[in-house]
Design a protein around this motif. Sequence first.
Motif, PDB file in Angstrom:
ATOM      1  N   ASP A   4       0.818  -1.214   0.000  1.00 17.70           N
ATOM      2  CA  ASP A   4       0.000   0.000   0.000  1.00 17.70           C
ATOM      3  C   ASP A   4       0.852   1.265   0.000  1.00 17.70           C
ATOM      4  OD1 ASP A   4       0.880  -0.420   2.574  1.00 17.70           O
ATOM      5  OD2 ASP A   4      -0.970   0.279   3.515  1.00 17.70           O
ATOM      6  N   GLN A   5       2.089   1.170   0.462  1.00 14.76           N
ATOM      7  CA  GLN A   5       2.996   2.315   0.424  1.00 14.76           C
ATOM      8  C   GLN A   5       3.665   2.455  -0.933  1.00 14.76           C
ATOM      9  OE1 GLN A   5       5.501   1.167   3.627  1.00 14.76           O
ATOM     10  NE2 GLN A   5       4.264   2.162   5.191  1.00 14.76           N
ATOM     11  N   ARG A   6       3.806   1.352  -1.676  1.00 12.15           N
ATOM     12  CA  ARG A   6       4.486   1.382  -2.968  1.00 12.15           C
ATOM     13  C   ARG A   6       3.532   1.493  -4.143  1.00 12.15           C
ATOM     14  NH1 ARG A   6       8.179  -3.191  -4.241  1.00 12.15           N
ATOM     15  NH2 ARG A   6       8.475  -1.845  -5.988  1.00 12.15           N
ATOM     16  N   VAL A   7       2.235   1.405  -3.909  1.00  8.95           N
ATOM     17  CA  VAL A   7       1.275   1.323  -5.004  1.00  8.95           C
ATOM     18  C   VAL A   7       1.339   2.547  -5.918  1.00  8.95           C
ATOM     19  CG1 VAL A   7      -0.727   2.329  -3.834  1.00  8.95           C
ATOM     20  CG2 VAL A   7      -1.059   0.552  -5.550  1.00  8.95           C
ATOM     21  N   THR A   8       1.747   3.684  -5.405  1.00 13.11           N
ATOM     22  CA  THR A   8       1.832   4.880  -6.244  1.00 13.11           C
ATOM     23  C   THR A   8       2.980   4.789  -7.246  1.00 13.11           C
ATOM     24  OG1 THR A   8       3.182   5.983  -4.585  1.00 13.11           O
ATOM     25  CG2 THR A   8       0.801   6.365  -4.504  1.00 13.11           C
ATOM     26  N   THR A   9       3.961   3.931  -6.998  1.00 12.05           N
ATOM     27  CA  THR A   9       5.091   3.804  -7.909  1.00 12.05           C
ATOM     28  C   THR A   9       4.889   2.701  -8.944  1.00 12.05           C
ATOM     29  OG1 THR A   9       6.269   2.258  -6.469  1.00 12.05           O
ATOM     30  CG2 THR A   9       6.695   4.605  -6.139  1.00 12.05           C
ATOM     31  N   ARG A  11       3.086   0.798 -12.065  1.00 14.51           N
ATOM     32  CA  ARG A  11       2.309   1.184 -13.246  1.00 14.51           C
ATOM     33  C   ARG A  11       1.634  -0.002 -13.906  1.00 14.51           C
ATOM     34  NH1 ARG A  11       6.143   3.983 -17.092  1.00 14.51           N
ATOM     35  NH2 ARG A  11       4.285   3.870 -18.369  1.00 14.51           N
ATOM     36  N   ALA A  32      -6.595   1.017  -8.291  1.00 14.81           N
ATOM     37  CA  ALA A  32      -5.423   1.739  -7.790  1.00 14.81           C
ATOM     38  C   ALA A  32      -4.648   2.422  -8.905  1.00 14.81           C
ATOM     39  CB  ALA A  32      -4.515   0.774  -7.037  1.00 14.81           C
TER      40      ALA A  32
END
Length: 79
Positions: A4-9, A11, A32
């Motif tokens: 959940d902390q890495r989901v923004t990185t 693709r 996401a």
Amino acid sequence: MDLDQRVTTLRFLLRDGDTKITAAFDAVFTAAGIDVIKTPPQASRAKAFAERWVGRVRRDCIDRMLIVGERHLAAVLGE
């Protein structure tokens, strides 16, 4: 670091077309903002990079030490 902390990185999610993976599984990643890409049927070369990485991790890390938990595994893979 959790997913959940890495989901923004992230693709892309590259996966095979196994019937055990449901549409709900894909929907979680799509919600996401991650594009789910299915490998073509009977395309063994399509998964070659992932298979090589998993094999390398097993040979270099996991087969040589006793992993005692998820945090320990994350620390080993981080090194």
